[in-house]
Write a protein that holds these residues in place. Structure first.
Motif, PDB file in Angstrom:
ATOM      1  N   PHE A  76      13.651 -34.651 -32.831  1.00  0.00           N
ATOM      2  CA  PHE A  76      14.512 -33.475 -32.757  1.00  0.00           C
ATOM      3  C   PHE A  76      14.184 -32.644 -31.510  1.00  0.00           C
ATOM      4  N   SER A  77      12.898 -32.423 -31.273  1.00  0.00           N
ATOM      5  CA  SER A  77      12.473 -31.632 -30.109  1.00  0.00           C
ATOM      6  C   SER A  77      12.841 -32.296 -28.794  1.00  0.00           C
ATOM      7  N   ALA A  78      12.763 -33.620 -28.760  1.00  0.00           N
ATOM      8  CA  ALA A  78      13.052 -34.358 -27.524  1.00  0.00           C
ATOM      9  C   ALA A  78      14.543 -34.486 -27.262  1.00  0.00           C
ATOM     10  N   GLY A  79      15.342 -34.244 -28.284  1.00  0.00           N
ATOM     11  CA  GLY A  79      16.782 -34.345 -28.107  1.00  0.00           C
ATOM     12  C   GLY A  79      17.299 -35.770 -28.039  1.00  0.00           C
ATOM     13  N   VAL A  80      16.533 -36.716 -28.575  1.00  0.00           N
ATOM     14  CA  VAL A  80      16.996 -38.107 -28.618  1.00  0.00           C
ATOM     15  C   VAL A  80      17.780 -38.316 -29.906  1.00  0.00           C
ATOM     16  N   PRO A  81      18.516 -39.418 -30.018  1.00  0.00           N
ATOM     17  CA  PRO A  81      19.311 -39.651 -31.230  1.00  0.00           C
ATOM     18  C   PRO A  81      18.474 -39.517 -32.507  1.00  0.00           C
ATOM     19  N   VAL A  82      18.983 -38.779 -33.468  1.00  0.00           N
ATOM     20  CA  VAL A  82      18.218 -38.478 -34.684  1.00  0.00           C
ATOM     21  C   VAL A  82      17.983 -39.704 -35.568  1.00  0.00           C
ATOM     22  N   ASP A  83      18.729 -40.781 -35.324  1.00  0.00           N
ATOM     23  CA  ASP A  83      18.519 -41.984 -36.134  1.00  0.00           C
ATOM     24  C   ASP A  83      17.483 -42.929 -35.520  1.00  0.00           C
ATOM     25  N   MET A  84      16.793 -42.485 -34.473  1.00  0.00           N
ATOM     26  CA  MET A  84      15.757 -43.295 -33.864  1.00  0.00           C
ATOM     27  C   MET A  84      14.609 -43.509 -34.854  1.00  0.00           C
ATOM     28  N   THR A  85      14.020 -44.692 -34.812  1.00  0.00           N
ATOM     29  CA  THR A  85      12.913 -45.019 -35.707  1.00  0.00           C
ATOM     30  C   THR A  85      11.665 -45.367 -34.899  1.00  0.00           C
ATOM     31  N   PHE A  86      10.543 -45.449 -35.579  1.00  0.00           N
ATOM     32  CA  PHE A  86       9.306 -45.842 -34.913  1.00  0.00           C
ATOM     33  C   PHE A  86       9.455 -47.234 -34.319  1.00  0.00           C
ATOM     34  N   HIS A  87      10.141 -48.116 -35.041  1.00  0.00           N
ATOM     35  CA  HIS A  87      10.334 -49.481 -34.549  1.00  0.00           C
ATOM     36  C   HIS A  87      11.120 -49.480 -33.238  1.00  0.00           C
ATOM     37  N   ASP A  88      12.023 -48.510 -33.073  1.00  0.00           N
ATOM     38  CA  ASP A  88      12.765 -48.397 -31.812  1.00  0.00           C
ATOM     39  C   ASP A  88      11.824 -48.170 -30.637  1.00  0.00           C
ATOM     40  N   LEU A  89      10.694 -47.508 -30.875  1.00  0.00           N
ATOM     41  CA  LEU A  89       9.713 -47.303 -29.810  1.00  0.00           C
ATOM     42  C   LEU A  89       9.119 -48.633 -29.355  1.00  0.00           C
ATOM     43  N   ARG A  90       8.895 -49.537 -30.296  1.00  0.00           N
ATOM     44  CA  ARG A  90       8.400 -50.874 -29.933  1.00  0.00           C
ATOM     45  C   ARG A  90       9.413 -51.592 -29.054  1.00  0.00           C
ATOM     46  N   HIS A  91      10.686 -51.497 -29.449  1.00  0.00           N
ATOM     47  CA  HIS A  91      11.740 -52.154 -28.665  1.00  0.00           C
ATOM     48  C   HIS A  91      11.848 -51.538 -27.274  1.00  0.00           C
ATOM     49  N   THR A  92      11.735 -50.226 -27.197  1.00  0.00           N
ATOM     50  CA  THR A  92      11.805 -49.555 -25.896  1.00  0.00           C
ATOM     51  C   THR A  92      10.643 -50.000 -25.020  1.00  0.00           C
ATOM     52  N   PHE A  93       9.467 -50.070 -25.594  1.00  0.00           N
ATOM     53  CA  PHE A  93       8.279 -50.500 -24.855  1.00  0.00           C
ATOM     54  C   PHE A  93       8.484 -51.900 -24.282  1.00  0.00           C
TER      55      PHE A  93
END
Length: 149
Positions: A76-93
């Motif tokens: 929420f603070s970062a202003g990224v899509p609210v449906d982002m998940t922790f697993h999405d961070l792995r994919h981004t990495f």
């Protein structure tokens, strides 16, 4: 590098430390300097004894607590899509590493995939330029060899 050699599992509704699920899950993952610096500062300030982060009550951090009390407020603070998940961070990495030209064989180890096939299945479409890089490398090698003859 960040070493992954433990995980939090819930046994009888209590979080406890345990080894990761598989042999491939034990790994070293590169982290950017900005994160390494932030972690070093955190460790210096808080002097954790066994694990880096605990809840405000001193318990191990469960996934549901992390998602609700840490990840979602950060999203929420970062202003990224609210449906982002922790697993999405792995994919981004993994996607970012591949986009920057890191070999898929290296990237495969970092998320703890048992096989490079898993990584290729998930991310292979992100490296279509690999064929062009291979052609260019071969062109350079043959051009150099021809100059020597």
């Amino acid at each position: 590098m960040l070493t992954v050699d433990q995980q939090v599992v819930v046994i009888d509704r209590r979080p406890t430390l345990a080894p990761p699920k598989t042999r491939a899950s034990v790994r070293n993952v590169p982290i950017p300097a900005v994160l390494a610096d932030a972690l070093a500062e955190y460790i210096d300030r808080h002097k954790p004894e066994d694990v880096l982060f605990r809840t405000t009550r001193g318990n191990l951090v469960r996934r549901d607590y992390f998602n609700a009390d840490v990840l979602k407020p950060a999203i929420f603070s970062a202003g990224v899509p609210v449906d982002m998940t922790f697993h999405d961070l792995r994919h981004t990495f993994a996607s970012t590493a591949l986009a920057e030209g890191v070999p898929i064989s290296e990237v495969s180890r970092w998320p703890g995939h048992e096989s490079i096939t898993t990584t290729v299945d998930l991310y292979g479409h992100l490296v279509p330029e690999a064929s062009e890089r291979a052609r260019t490398a071969l062109d350079h090698a043959f051009a150099a060899a021809l100059r020597l003859t």
